[in-house]
Design an enzyme around this catalytic site. Structure first.
Site, mmCIF file in Angstrom:
data_model
loop_
_atom_site.group_PDB
_atom_site.id
_atom_site.type_symbol
_atom_site.label_atom_id
_atom_site.label_comp_id
_atom_site.label_asym_id
_atom_site.label_seq_id
_atom_site.Cartn_x
_atom_site.Cartn_y
_atom_site.Cartn_z
ATOM 1 C CB THR A 194 -22.230 62.218 38.997
ATOM 2 O OG1 THR A 194 -21.889 60.745 38.521
ATOM 3 C CG2 THR A 194 -20.719 62.543 39.594
ATOM 4 C CD GLU A 431 -23.650 54.320 32.411
ATOM 5 O OE1 GLU A 431 -23.694 53.111 32.386
ATOM 6 O OE2 GLU A 431 -24.266 55.162 31.904
#
Length: 508
Positions: A194, A431
């Protein structure tokens, strides 16, 4: 599992607070394993019902605990793994869960004790120190550990995912260099995908790795990295080629490399027993030998890792929900209003039954996905996404309802149920947020919907980036979210179609 002694019912004190020292006592700590300075306060003993509940469950007592018994349907070996994990959670994690949360302690030594039981590389091959267990075994273990401390178990699941990625996609030299110390948890790992500008749209990441001879020079940053700054190994997805997923590669970095630094420690609602920081690369030089797989394979590696990661996080949610159901049952039994236990109230009985039903359904879905992933089935990725979506939603609802059943006491940090609520809220975000599920290509879900005949642009290997309206596609019953995403269903359930490899004749 050792059964703790009973010292009376955990009834609230007249002042409306839990009585320190009252309730079900946790097993004593083995001599010398911890300092005597740890006070047995109400906060330190917040999860005092867990060991008794787990022991009762393992003994097969009747009642709601037997209805949601997580050992049902398991092999004898799996029951042994589960018992070891429950025992460790009760003795080594539950007594300190509240303290780790309050003081934001990263319990390194406790995790290393877990690694001695084989929990540092559960589904890693044995030749590099792993336990070599299946994905279903892994789910069972994480569910049990999560009843002791969900936040710590969630970090352990991320660590396991990183080690598996190195074990699976690394060459022999890389496996031997990194995996043994990670499986023993002498060293800890973090997963770096990320970025500040790329969350669900992971393929748009910007961290660059320019090839210079036998090294890469990294520049960019990663956000929300679990363990960041405290861990030793970083599995980093970076751009070595052009735009899109095929330009992404995977590098393994080690703490201390020049140009690798970290942001401030984030202040979070939950997951406080694991640090979260930004990971920053400023002309960070990494040997080419630290690349996992070939150039351009990084996005595939990341997604394959996340298939298992989603099952792991869903399993952690199951453990928190299971613990919360048992806590709610315990509270309803001992708490009296209107002259009788709350457990006699039919409305609350129905609520408890619904919580148990939702928990069992979520567990079955997660374990089905784990089996599919282990078997390498074609629908495994879809099932993992479905299981993560369903289990994290349902389990958060279960924990939240358990808090509600505690009334005002559930809002106090003396009671563990509030920590389970705070810790698993993020499971619906990380996730893959809810709105990015399901990630299905045309070869995944073939779902008939009320679509007008679409006209697709020229077929491309890259993900569709135009709004659905630009593709000439309109849904008669759903709202188009753009970017290839569809919001379907009357209760906020998400179906995501990426339109990859689709033709006008195929159903979505």
């Amino acid at each position: 599992m050792q059964r703790p002694g009973r010292a009376g019912s955990p009834a609230p004190s007249p002042a409306g607070r839990a009585v320190p020292g009252a309730g079900l006592q946790l097993p004593g700590c083995p001599a010398g394993c911890r300092g005597a300075e740890r006070p047995r306060t109400a906060a330190a003993m917040a999860w005092r019902a867990a060991p008794r509940a787990a022991a009762r469950l393992l003994r097969g007592r009747r009642g709601i605990a037997s209805c949601i018994d997580p050992s049902t349907g398991l092999t004898e070996d799996q029951k042994e793994f589960q018992k070891v994990a429950f025992d460790f959670a009760a003795k080594e994690m539950a007594p300190y869960m509240a303290e780790w949360d309050e003081k934001e302690i990263f319990p390194v030594e406790t995790m290393r004790k877990a690694a001695q039981l084989g929990f540092g590389g559960i589904y890693v091959k044995p030749d590099v120190g792993g336990s070599g267990l299946s994905r279903l075994d892994t789910s069972i273990i994480f569910e049990a550990l999560s009843t002791g401390c969900t936040s710590t178990t969630a970090y352990m699941s991320i660590h396991n995912m990183c080690v598996w990625m190195i074990d699976t996609f690394g060459n022999e030299e890389q496996r031997r260099r990194f995996c043994p110390s990670l499986c023993s948890m002498e060293k800890f790992a973090s997963y770096c995908l990320t970025e500040p500008g790329s969350g669900s749209d992971a393929a748009s990441l910007l961290t660059s790795a320019q090839r210079k001879g036998d090294t890469y020079v990294l520049n960019g940053s990663k956000a929300f990295i679990s363990g960041g700054g405290d861990t030793d190994v970083y599995v980093v997805m970076c751009r070595t080629g052009g735009p899109g997923p095929k330009g992404i590669s995977c590098l393994v970095l080690e703490k201390g490399m020049p140009g690798l630094s970290f942001g401030k420690k984030e202040k979070k609602v939950g997951w406080n027993s694991q640090p979260t920081r930004a990971v920053i690369f400023e002309d960070c030089v990494v040997p080419v030998d630290n690349r996992l797989g070939a150039e351009g394979q990084g996005f595939s590696i990341a997604m394959q890792g996340l298939n298992g990661g989603r099952i792991n996080i869903a399993s952690c949610s199951l453990g928190a929900a299971h613990a919360s159901v048992l806590l709610a049952q315990e509270h309803l039994t001992v708490r009296k209003q209107f002259g009788e236990p709350l457990a006699n109230n039919q409305y609350l009985q129905f609520g408890l039954a619904e919580m148990a039903t939702r928990l069992l359904a979520a567990r079955l879905m997660v374990r089905n996905a784990a089996r599919a992933l282990q078997e390498g089935r074609q629908d495994a990725a879809v099932l993992c996404s479905m299981a993560k979506l369903f289990a994290t939603d349902e389990c958060f609802g279960i924990c939240n309802q358990a808090l509600q059943m505690h009334g005002g006491y559930g809002y106090l940090k003396d009671y563990a149920v509030q920590q389970f609520v705070r810790d698993i809220r993020v499971h619906q975000i990380l996730e893959g947020k809810r709105c990015s599920y399901y990630k299905c290509s045309g070869s995944g879900i073939r779902r008939k919907t009320a679509l007008e005949a679409p006209t697709f642009p020229q077929e491309s290997d890259s993900w569709v980036s135009e709004p659905c309206s630009a593709l000439g596609v309109r849904c008669a019953v759903c709202e188009c979210l753009g970017q290839g995403l569809w919001l379907c269903g009357s209760r906020g359930r998400y179906l995501v179609g990426y339109f990859k490899s689709l033709t006008a004749e195929e159903d979505i």
